[in-house]
Structure formats: C-alpha cells, structure tokens
Design a protein around this motif. Structure first.
Motif, PDB file in Angstrom:
ATOM      1  N   SER A  85      45.573  43.251  42.298  1.00 36.83           N
ATOM      2  CA  SER A  85      45.446  42.107  41.392  1.00 36.83           C
ATOM      3  C   SER A  85      46.715  41.824  40.606  1.00 36.83           C
ATOM      4  O   SER A  85      47.043  40.661  40.356  1.00 36.83           O
ATOM      5  CB  SER A  85      44.294  42.354  40.409  1.00 36.83           C
TER       6      SER A  85
ATOM      7  N   ARG B 164      44.491  39.638  44.842  1.00 39.91           N
ATOM      8  CA  ARG B 164      43.052  39.429  44.786  1.00 39.91           C
ATOM      9  C   ARG B 164      42.575  39.522  43.348  1.00 39.91           C
ATOM     10  O   ARG B 164      43.063  40.353  42.584  1.00 39.91           O
ATOM     11  CB  ARG B 164      42.321  40.494  45.630  1.00 39.91           C
ATOM     12  N   PRO B 165      41.614  38.685  42.946  1.00 38.54           N
ATOM     13  CA  PRO B 165      41.098  38.746  41.563  1.00 38.54           C
ATOM     14  C   PRO B 165      40.483  40.116  41.276  1.00 38.54           C
ATOM     15  O   PRO B 165      39.848  40.716  42.141  1.00 38.54           O
ATOM     16  CB  PRO B 165      40.031  37.648  41.530  1.00 38.54           C
TER      17      PRO B 165
ATOM     18  N   ARG C 123      37.778  41.545  40.140  1.00 44.58           N
ATOM     19  CA  ARG C 123      36.366  41.337  39.849  1.00 44.58           C
ATOM     20  C   ARG C 123      35.563  42.470  40.480  1.00 44.58           C
ATOM     21  O   ARG C 123      35.792  42.835  41.633  1.00 44.58           O
ATOM     22  CB  ARG C 123      35.881  40.005  40.422  1.00 44.58           C
TER      23      ARG C 123
ATOM     24  N   GLU D 262      34.259  41.756  43.961  1.00 46.05           N
ATOM     25  CA  GLU D 262      35.290  41.788  44.994  1.00 46.05           C
ATOM     26  C   GLU D 262      35.673  43.228  45.337  1.00 46.05           C
ATOM     27  O   GLU D 262      35.886  43.564  46.507  1.00 46.05           O
ATOM     28  CB  GLU D 262      36.523  41.018  44.514  1.00 46.05           C
TER      29      GLU D 262
END
Length: 385
Positions: free
Chosen positions: A52, A176-177, A179, A182
């Motif tokens: 991230s 990538r976020p 989260r 995820e």
C-alpha cells in the motif's frame, strides 16, 4: 539484520542465564526463538503495508522500531522484559525480512529471481561467520548488553544505505489499498494455491533445520564438544565454506531448476544426518575427531540448505507476482512460525549430546524431500481442493 541479531547473541546465552538467574539453562534459548517468532508475526503486517505504501518506507519504519527495541533490551532487568524487547525487535526487523523479497519480486521473476535471491542469501549465510565472534568479543570486553548497542550501529548504517542507494520499486499505480477485506482476499489466494502451500511446507522444514541448529549450537559446541571460547571460530568456518553454495546455486538454478536442486539438497541432508546420527548414537569416535565430524556435518548441512531455501522462496512467490508483498508476508510468516514450532522442542531436548539435533534435522530434511516430490505432481496454479 535478521542473521546478525540472531547469531551475535549465541555466545552470550550462558551469561544471560547466569546474569538473569534462570532456573533452566535451556530457557536462555528463548532469546533466539522469541526474536524469530517476532519476525514471523510482524511479516503479516509489514507485507501488506508495503503493497500500500511502498517498499522503502516500510523497511525504514521497521528498522526504526528495531532500533528502539534494541535500546529497550539493553536496559532489560528480567528475562521476561528481555523476551518482550526481543519480540519487538523481531517485529521491527520483519519489515526488511519480508519486504526485500517483495522488492526483488517487483524486478525479477522465475529462475532469474532465484538467482538474485541466492546472492542475497549468501549474506544470510556469511553473516554467521562473523556475528558470533563479534558478539563474544563484545561480551568479554563490555558485557552481553552491549551487543544490543552493536545492533543499533549496524541498523543505522543499513537504514542510511537503503535510503540513499535503493530506488522505490513499487510505483503508485501498482499499489493496493490497505483494507482488511483486500488483505484477507490476498491471503486466501496465497493459502489456497496448492503449489504455494507445498512450497511453504518444504521451506518451513528447511528453516527448522537452521533454527534448530542455531538454538542448540552454543550448548553443543561448549558442553558436548568442549570447544569453549573457540565456538565462534568453528561456527565461522562452517559459515564461510557453506556460503559458497549461493554462488553454486546462482549458477545451477538457471540450468537445473529450482525444484530439482532443493529436492537433491534435502535428500543429501537426510542421508548425511542419518549417517552421522549412527556414529553419535553408537559412540564410534571420541574427541577431538567427533568435533571435526560435527563441523563437517554442519558445513555440509548449511551448504546443501543453500541449494534449498532461496529456491523454495522463489517457487512459493512465483505464482504471486501481482500480490508480491502480501504473498511474501504470508509465506514468510507461516514458514517462520512453523519452523520455530519445530525447532524449539529440538533445542529443549538437548541432553548433553548433539544427537537430538542431528535426528531432528534428519526428520525435517526427509519430510521436506517427500514434499518436494509431491510438488512435482501439481501444476503451477493448482488450487487446494
């Protein structure tokens, strides 16, 4: 950093046991196992963070945590406090431990990735050549606590070198976020790929051989083989010779393949360990010949593991290039925690001889060889049923 923070502590285990008044001298091994457990646990966080926020930033943050934990360990007044500080050290150093694999995966894949990882693993093998000697020198001159001051010095150098020399490898558009959903989805993808799961199993067993040796080595050399303060020298001899395996692996892996090399390596460790265990159990030789036989067995084991560990890391990460950070985190974390679960009982079974260690290594290597043969039956992307 992982190798230095592990191996420099080995000569001081007896001193720590005496200074902190431990009831069982074998419990001093927790200084090693708790640190490694911290590296395994921390990887589950540092890997996703690097996906991230980038590789460099997360590595530097982890090293700063390692710095402060080293200061804490320096002033620890009890075994419990020392263990907590060592666990936090492991959490911090888990960042370079796992994120550097993802960094390499950003740039390379397949056998070329295995070749690069082999050169990196060369340092992991060569550091033990000097770390115990450095640790013992510091301990004899200043006391075991000052080994943690040495960790701080090396950490500052490592942070500066990385910050100024290494470009960021994960561009913002590929991040990538952060989260939970995820992360769970990526973790599920890792643990439901049959090829990755089998690779992790073999990797765990290979690492178990290493850490079972590390937690046992000081007592084996000093108590059983009467090596005294020469223990770091024998350790260094083993590491220097075994370090050449990384060069050999980098040369052979593009010709023979990762799976075959690691399978041959584990099979050879199994056979050699059975033979040496037979010699020890029947007391066929005595000192000093037994000492040199143990050095020879140790050197062969580490040399052959040099043909296994880097290749199994690459095999496990190969299908996971699109989530390299998370994959490296899950693979590294599971492999590290499992290897500690396997290695800790071997160390605690020390009975004044090296037989528990040799038998433990034989069992781990034989099982890993069978798992590698099983891996050949499954295609690269076969999911777990």
């Amino acid at each position: 950093m992982v190798a230095f923070a592990t191996d420099a502590m080995l000569p001081s285990l007896a001193e720590i046991s005496s200074d902190l008044a431990l009831a069982n001298v074998n419990h001093a091994q927790l200084v090693i196992t708790v640190f490694v457990l911290g590296t395994g646990t921390g990887q589950l966080v540092t890997g996703p963070l690097s996906d991230s926020f980038g590789r460099k930033r997360v590595i530097c943050l982890g090293m700063v945590i390692f710095l402060f934990a080293s200061l804490w360990a320096f002033f620890a007044s009890s075994m419990t406090e020392l263990m907590i500080a060592r666990f936090v050290q492991g959490l911090g150093v888990s960042a370079p431990r796992t994120v550097t694999h993802a960094l390499v995966r950003d740039l390379y894949s397949g056998r070329q990735m295995a070749r690069i990882v082999s050169f990196a693993m060369m340092l992991f093998v060569l550091v033990p050549a000097v770390a115990p000697l450095i640790g013992q020198t510091i301990m004899l001159a200043l006391g075991w606590r000052y080994i943690f001051a040495a960790f701080q010095i090396v950490a500052v150098i490592a942070i500066a070198w990385l910050y100024f020399r290494q470009p960021e490898t994960l561009s913002p558009d590929k991040r990538r976020p952060f989260r939970p959903r995820e992360i769970m989805r990526a973790a599920q993808e890792v643990v439901t790929n049959r090829r990755v799961v089998i690779s992790m199993g073999s990797l765990s067993l290979g690492l178990a051989c290493i850490f079972a040796y590390l937690v046992s080595a000081q007592q084996v050399y000093v108590v059983w083989l009467k090596a005294g303060h020469d223990f770091p020298l024998y350790f260094a001899l083993t590491a220097v010779i075994a370090g050449s395996a990384s060069f050999l692996n980098a040369f052979l892996v593009v010709r023979v393949g990762m799976l075959w090399l690691s399978t041959i390596g584990f099979a050879a460790i199994f056979v050699l360990s059975l033979g040496f265990g037979f010699v020890v159990a029947l007391e066929l030789v005595g000192l000093p010949y037994l000492l040199w036989l143990f050095v020879a067995w140790s050197t062969a084991m580490f040399f052959l593991l040099g043909l296994c560990i880097a290749n199994l890391n690459a095999l496990a990460l190969e299908p996971m290039g699109h989530i390299a950070g998370m994959a490296s985190a899950v693979i590294g974390s599971i492999a590290t925690i499992v290897c500690i679960v396997l290695a800790f009982p071997v160390g605690q079974m020390f009975d004044g001889t090296g037989l528990p260690l040799v038998v433990g290594v034989a069992m781990c290597a034989g099982t890993a060889c069978l798992m590698n043969l099983l891996m050949r039956r499954h295609p690269l992307q076969s999911p777990v049923a």
